[in-house]
Design a protein around this motif. Structure first.
Motif, PDB file in Angstrom:
ATOM      1  N   THR A   1      14.408  -0.499  22.668  1.00  0.00           N
ATOM      2  CA  THR A   1      14.824  -0.992  21.578  1.00  0.00           C
ATOM      3  C   THR A   1      15.394   0.935  20.734  1.00  0.00           C
ATOM      4  O   THR A   1      16.480   1.504  20.988  1.00  0.00           O
TER       5      THR A   1
ATOM      6  N   LEU B   1      17.267   2.313  23.861  1.00  0.00           N
ATOM      7  CA  LEU B   1      19.447   2.165  23.362  1.00  0.00           C
ATOM      8  C   LEU B   1      19.741   3.056  22.264  1.00  0.00           C
ATOM      9  O   LEU B   1      20.445   2.904  21.991  1.00  0.00           O
ATOM     10  N   ARG B   2      18.408   2.823  21.007  1.00  0.00           N
ATOM     11  CA  ARG B   2      19.199   3.104  19.805  1.00  0.00           C
ATOM     12  C   ARG B   2      19.960   5.355  19.773  1.00  0.00           C
ATOM     13  O   ARG B   2      21.148   5.533  19.847  1.00  0.00           O
TER      14      ARG B   2
ATOM     15  N   GLU C   1      22.764   5.108  21.930  1.00  0.00           N
ATOM     16  CA  GLU C   1      24.628   4.781  21.403  1.00  0.00           C
ATOM     17  C   GLU C   1      24.824   5.194  20.242  1.00  0.00           C
ATOM     18  O   GLU C   1      25.668   6.527  19.818  1.00  0.00           O
TER      19      GLU C   1
ATOM     20  N   ARG D   1      27.575  -0.719  22.255  1.00  0.00           N
ATOM     21  CA  ARG D   1      26.885  -1.690  20.933  1.00  0.00           C
ATOM     22  C   ARG D   1      27.799  -3.076  20.673  1.00  0.00           C
ATOM     23  O   ARG D   1      28.208  -2.637  19.694  1.00  0.00           O
TER      24      ARG D   1
ATOM     25  N   VAL E   1      24.209 -10.058  21.449  1.00  0.00           N
ATOM     26  CA  VAL E   1      24.238  -8.285  21.650  1.00  0.00           C
ATOM     27  C   VAL E   1      24.868  -7.758  22.914  1.00  0.00           C
ATOM     28  O   VAL E   1      23.529  -7.996  23.797  1.00  0.00           O
TER      29      VAL E   1
ATOM     30  N   TYR F   1      25.301  -4.425  24.874  1.00  0.00           N
ATOM     31  CA  TYR F   1      25.120  -3.207  25.816  1.00  0.00           C
ATOM     32  C   TYR F   1      26.639  -2.663  27.040  1.00  0.00           C
ATOM     33  O   TYR F   1      25.634  -3.679  27.680  1.00  0.00           O
TER      34      TYR F   1
END
Length: 118
Positions: free
Chosen positions: A49, A52-53, A56, A63, A73, A75
Motif C-alpha cells: 500500500t 503504491l501510494r 502514484e 489508480r 481498484v 493499478y
C-alpha cells in the motif's frame, strides 16, 4: 553533483526494494492489489500500500476505482512509469553481462575483509 541533479531530494524511488518489481508486474497491463501481491511474495499489505501510494504520488502509476461493492481498484503504469521500462531493461542487460565480475569482486572483498577481522 551531477548536472540537472542539483536538488536535495531525488525523484527516483527505484532504489527501494519493491518499486522496480511493481513496475515489472504492471508492464503487461493493469492489475488489482491482490493480483500484485501474488508475484511479490514476501511483501506485506502495508508495504505494498505504501509503495503504491508513493508511486502514484510520483506519477509512475495510476489508480482507478471502479463500480461495485467492494469497489474494483486497478493499478496501471502511467506514461511516465512506462518510460522506466527501457532504462530498467538496460540495467538488467548490464547485470546479466557483468554478474560474474560483480560476484568475483564480492568474493575478493569478503576474503580481504574476513582476513582483516582476524
Amino acid at each position: 553533483m551531477f548536472t540537472g541533479c542539483d536538488h536535495t531530494e531525488s525523484p527516483f524511488r527505484l532504489g527501494g526494494k519493491w518499486t522496480a518489481k511493481i513496475v515489472r508486474c504492471l508492464e503487461e497491463g493493469p492489475r488489482r492489489f491482490s493480483e500484485l501481491a501474488v508475484p511479490l511474495r514476501g511483501i506485506t499489505s502495508k508495504v505494498l500500500t505504501e509503495t503504491l501510494r508513493h508511486m502514484e504520488r510520483d506519477g509512475l502509476i495510476t489508480r482507478t476505482v471502479g463500480d461495485g461493492i467492494p469497489p474494483r481498484v486497478d493499478y496501471a503504469l502511467s506514461p511516465l512509469g512506462r518510460s522506466l521500462l527501457a532504462p530498467m531493461a538496460a540495467c538488467c542487460a548490464w547485470a546479466a553481462a557483468h554478474l560474474p565480475e560483480v560476484e568475483g569482486a564480492r568474493e575478493a572483498y569478503e576474503r580481504v575483509a574476513g582476513s582483516a577481522v582476524r
